[in-house]
Write a protein that holds these residues in place. Structure first.
Motif, short mmCIF file in Angstrom:
data_model
loop_
_atom_site.label_atom_id
_atom_site.label_comp_id
_atom_site.label_asym_id
_atom_site.label_seq_id
_atom_site.Cartn_x
_atom_site.Cartn_y
_atom_site.Cartn_z
N ALA A 40 1.04 3.74 -3.08
CA ALA A 40 0.79 5.38 -2.89
C ALA A 40 2.13 6.21 -3.26
O ALA A 40 2.06 7.09 -4.13
CB ALA A 40 0.59 5.58 -1.34
N GLN A 41 3.26 5.67 -3.22
CA GLN A 41 4.81 6.48 -3.56
C GLN A 41 4.41 6.38 -5.00
O GLN A 41 4.81 7.43 -5.65
CB GLN A 41 5.60 5.78 -3.04
N ALA A 89 -5.00 4.70 4.50
CA ALA A 89 -4.49 3.81 3.65
C ALA A 89 -5.49 3.05 2.87
O ALA A 89 -5.54 2.54 1.63
CB ALA A 89 -3.50 2.74 4.30
N ASP A 90 -6.35 2.57 3.57
CA ASP A 90 -7.69 1.72 3.23
C ASP A 90 -8.33 2.45 2.28
O ASP A 90 -8.66 1.87 1.11
CB ASP A 90 -8.25 1.14 4.38
N MET A 108 0.79 6.75 4.97
CA MET A 108 0.01 5.49 4.76
C MET A 108 0.23 4.54 5.80
O MET A 108 -0.55 3.66 6.31
CB MET A 108 0.46 4.79 3.54
N SER A 109 1.47 4.26 6.61
CA SER A 109 1.53 3.44 7.73
C SER A 109 1.12 4.01 8.86
O SER A 109 0.86 3.08 9.76
CB SER A 109 3.40 3.32 7.81
N ILE A 130 4.83 10.12 2.42
CA ILE A 130 3.63 9.37 1.77
C ILE A 130 3.72 8.01 2.80
O ILE A 130 2.75 7.53 3.38
CB ILE A 130 3.91 8.96 0.38
N VAL A 178 0.94 -1.15 0.03
CA VAL A 178 -0.04 -0.09 -0.04
C VAL A 178 0.74 1.33 0.05
O VAL A 178 0.68 2.32 -0.78
CB VAL A 178 -0.96 -0.07 1.22
N VAL A 179 1.82 1.32 0.62
CA VAL A 179 2.84 2.30 0.87
C VAL A 179 3.52 2.52 -0.35
O VAL A 179 3.33 3.67 -1.06
CB VAL A 179 3.83 2.33 1.95
N PHE A 198 -7.40 4.80 0.41
CA PHE A 198 -6.89 5.32 -0.80
C PHE A 198 -6.81 4.13 -1.75
O PHE A 198 -6.98 4.25 -2.87
CB PHE A 198 -5.27 5.66 -0.18
N VAL A 199 -6.41 2.75 -1.20
CA VAL A 199 -6.35 1.72 -2.08
C VAL A 199 -7.85 1.53 -2.53
O VAL A 199 -7.92 1.07 -3.95
CB VAL A 199 -5.98 0.45 -1.35
#
Length: 159
Positions: free
Chosen positions: A72-73, A108-109, A101-102, A97, A68-69, A111-112
């Motif tokens: 996003a990056q 994070a959730d 996200m972490s 980022i 996920v990180v 975003f995905v």
């Protein structure tokens, strides 16, 4: 794309190249982490801030977080609403980022989910359009009558 807490991100369109770049980055980071953790423990040190990497579920969770990180990056090139502890705007960097996200699982959730929504919808649309399990007759009724069984003219002559 609007996210929680007033964060707005601009992203590159999701492509196979971006997806695979993120997957490769996450794999590399996971391997590096594992190697560093092993070296630290071999030297008698203790690891803090990471789950127990001998637990398969913990490894799976860490792998998903790394993906996920990385996604996003690879995707985010601009944002609004992200700042430091003093409220000063900060540009999106790999470190910023990763921290976002972490540190905020709900972001994070979200975003995905939002970033992959178009592909998920396309896959869902095609679910009813696949190949029938045993040919087309397995899914729809026959439209033609069955052929009559006849004795061939050659067989009639032999009789």
């Amino acid at each position: 794309m609007d996210l929680l807490f007033g964060l707005r991100v601009r992203v590159w369109p999701l492509t196979t190249a971006i997806w695979e770049q993120a997957a490769a980055r996450a794999r590399r980071l996971g391997l590096e982490m594992g190697g560093h953790a092993e070296a630290i423990e071999t030297a008698g040190g203790k690891i803090s801030g990471l789950p127990n990497l001998t637990d398969p579920d913990a490894r799976a969770g860490l792998s998903q977080m790394l993906f996920v990180v990385a996604l996003a990056q690879c995707a985010i090139f601009e944002w609004e609403g992200a700042g430091d502890a003093d409220g000063n705007a900060i540009p999106p960097s790999d470190d910023a980022i990763a921290t976002l996200m972490s540190g905020f699982p709900a972001i994070a959730d979200q975003f995905v989910t939002k970033y992959t929504a178009a592909q998920a919808e396309a896959v869902a649309e095609g679910k009813g359009s696949g190949i029938s399990p045993a040919g087309t007759s397995a899914e729809v009724p026959d439209t033609a009558r069955g052929a009559e069984t006849r004795i061939s003219p050659a067989a009639e002559v032999r009789q």
